[in-house]
Enzyme design. Structure first.
Site, short mmCIF file in Angstrom:
data_model
loop_
_atom_site.label_atom_id
_atom_site.label_comp_id
_atom_site.label_asym_id
_atom_site.label_seq_id
_atom_site.Cartn_x
_atom_site.Cartn_y
_atom_site.Cartn_z
N ASP A 1 0.84 -0.79 0.20
CA ASP A 1 -0.20 -0.14 -0.03
C ASP A 1 0.92 1.00 -0.10
O ASP A 1 1.76 1.01 0.71
CB ASP A 1 -0.78 -0.18 1.40
CG ASP A 1 -2.38 -0.73 1.49
OD1 ASP A 1 -2.25 -1.82 -0.08
OD2 ASP A 1 -2.73 -1.01 2.55
N ARG A 2 0.48 2.13 -0.46
CA ARG A 2 1.10 3.56 -0.02
C ARG A 2 1.58 3.87 1.04
O ARG A 2 2.55 4.67 0.92
CB ARG A 2 0.38 4.40 -1.23
CG ARG A 2 1.48 5.83 -1.20
CD ARG A 2 -0.01 6.77 -2.33
NE ARG A 2 1.00 8.29 -2.45
CZ ARG A 2 0.45 8.92 -3.87
NH1 ARG A 2 -0.61 8.50 -3.88
NH2 ARG A 2 0.62 10.15 -3.35
#
EC number: 5.4.99.-
Length: 323
Positions: A143-144
């Protein structure tokens, strides 16, 4: 004036020509060999032929005439991504392993792994600029908001090999997370189905009208430490790789969201020193360790990521230990 550059540990094993092409992607190879023949390019003060294998600590002489072939200060890709030479240098400093087949980054929180609409900077595009003569391929994702170990393939053979490693569950991933709340039991396995950030015990019960296929999500967890009924230091070992799996399982199954999770969290406010340490706008989730077979040697390789700067004060303050 010529520049003397010392080869770093992450560059150990690369051939001289490839090392130059990575740093000066616009340089014609004929120019490189011409400079070698003229004694302008040297390794440890000795004339170079071009195919030497560099080792950590070697000193390479870089002629000043190559400056014009360096990566431009700003690079715009076809997808609209824009990043600077400083961005590339910052990502280069995040490399924790590098060889002919793979490069492993300690991904910073907030940096996207894959480019797309509206994403200016992403690891896949920036890694392709760092290694312009390699075929960069993502073999797994983070995930970012998540920081930590990210493995990237540098050729098609390595990409296919590693894709099989992750698909067949030969690769083993471990995450460390700080959860807001007590977790009981102290260890266990979460096994359910996920759709759009929701969890269900039985796939047949899922009927949200979207037609999305339910995906089984399995996570092993172990509580390493707890602090005063407020925080839990947890080691996660996901057996599947669903979007936001650990975040959803923490919030909805363990009833203790990951600290800093604004999407699934309902974090309790803490007082005193801890409050200032935790209010960093970062997700306290780290891809801590990954173990997989190397695509060339076939030997098992384990790579750890260091605790990020925003997490370190909390871990030290609470005297939490690493597994």
């Amino acid at each position: 004036m010529a520049e003397l550059v010392q080869i770093s540990k992450t560059e150990d094993g690369v051939r001289l020509l490839r090392w130059f092409l990575r740093k000066f992607p616009a340089m014609p190879q004929r120019e490189f060999y011409k400079l070698c023949r003229g004694g302008q390019i040297r390794v440890n003060s000795s004339r170079a032929k071009g195919q030497e294998v560099l080792r950590s600590g070697d000193v390479v002489r870089v002629p000043p005439t190559l400056a014009s072939y360096a990566v431009l200060p700003a690079k715009k890709t076809e997808s609209g991504s824009v990043f600077s030479l400083a961005d590339l240098e910052a990502l280069r400093k995040c490399i924790i392993h590098n060889d002919e087949d793979i490069v492993v980054f300690n991904k910073p929180a907030g940096l996207a792994v894959q480019g797309g609409t509206g994403i200016r900077k992403s690891i896949d595009k920036m890694a392709a600029a760092l290694f312009p003569y390699d075929k960069i391929s993502l073999v797994h994702r983070l995930d970012r908001e998540t920081s930590g170990v990210l493995v990237v393939a540098k050729n098609q053979r390595a990409a296919q090999f590693l894709a099989n490693e992750f698909q067949n569950k030969t690769a083993h991933k471990e995450y460390l997370a700080l959860l807001n709340g007590d977790v009981y039991p102290l260890s266990g396995v979460i096994d359910n189905y996920m759709v759009k950030g929701q969890v269900f015990d039985n796939a047949k019960r899922i009927n949200d009208g979207t037609g999305q296929k339910p995906q089984r999500a399995i996570t092993e967890y172990k509580v390493l430490s707890q602090a005063g009924g407020h925080l839990s230091w947890v080691l996660f070992s996901p057996k599947t790789g669903r979007t936001h799996q650990l975040r959803v399982h923490s919030a909805l199954c363990l009833h203790a969201p990951i600290v800093g999770d604004i999407l699934y969290g309902n974090n309790k406010k803490l007082d005193g020193a801890l409050r200032s340490m935790l209010e960093t706008n970062n997700l306290f989730l780290l891809a801590y360790r990954i173990t997989f077979r190397h695509p060339s040697t076939g030997k098992m390789l384990t790579i750890n990521a260091p605790i990020p700067d925003f997490m370190l004060p909390v871990i030290k303050f609470l005297e939490f230990k690493l597994p």
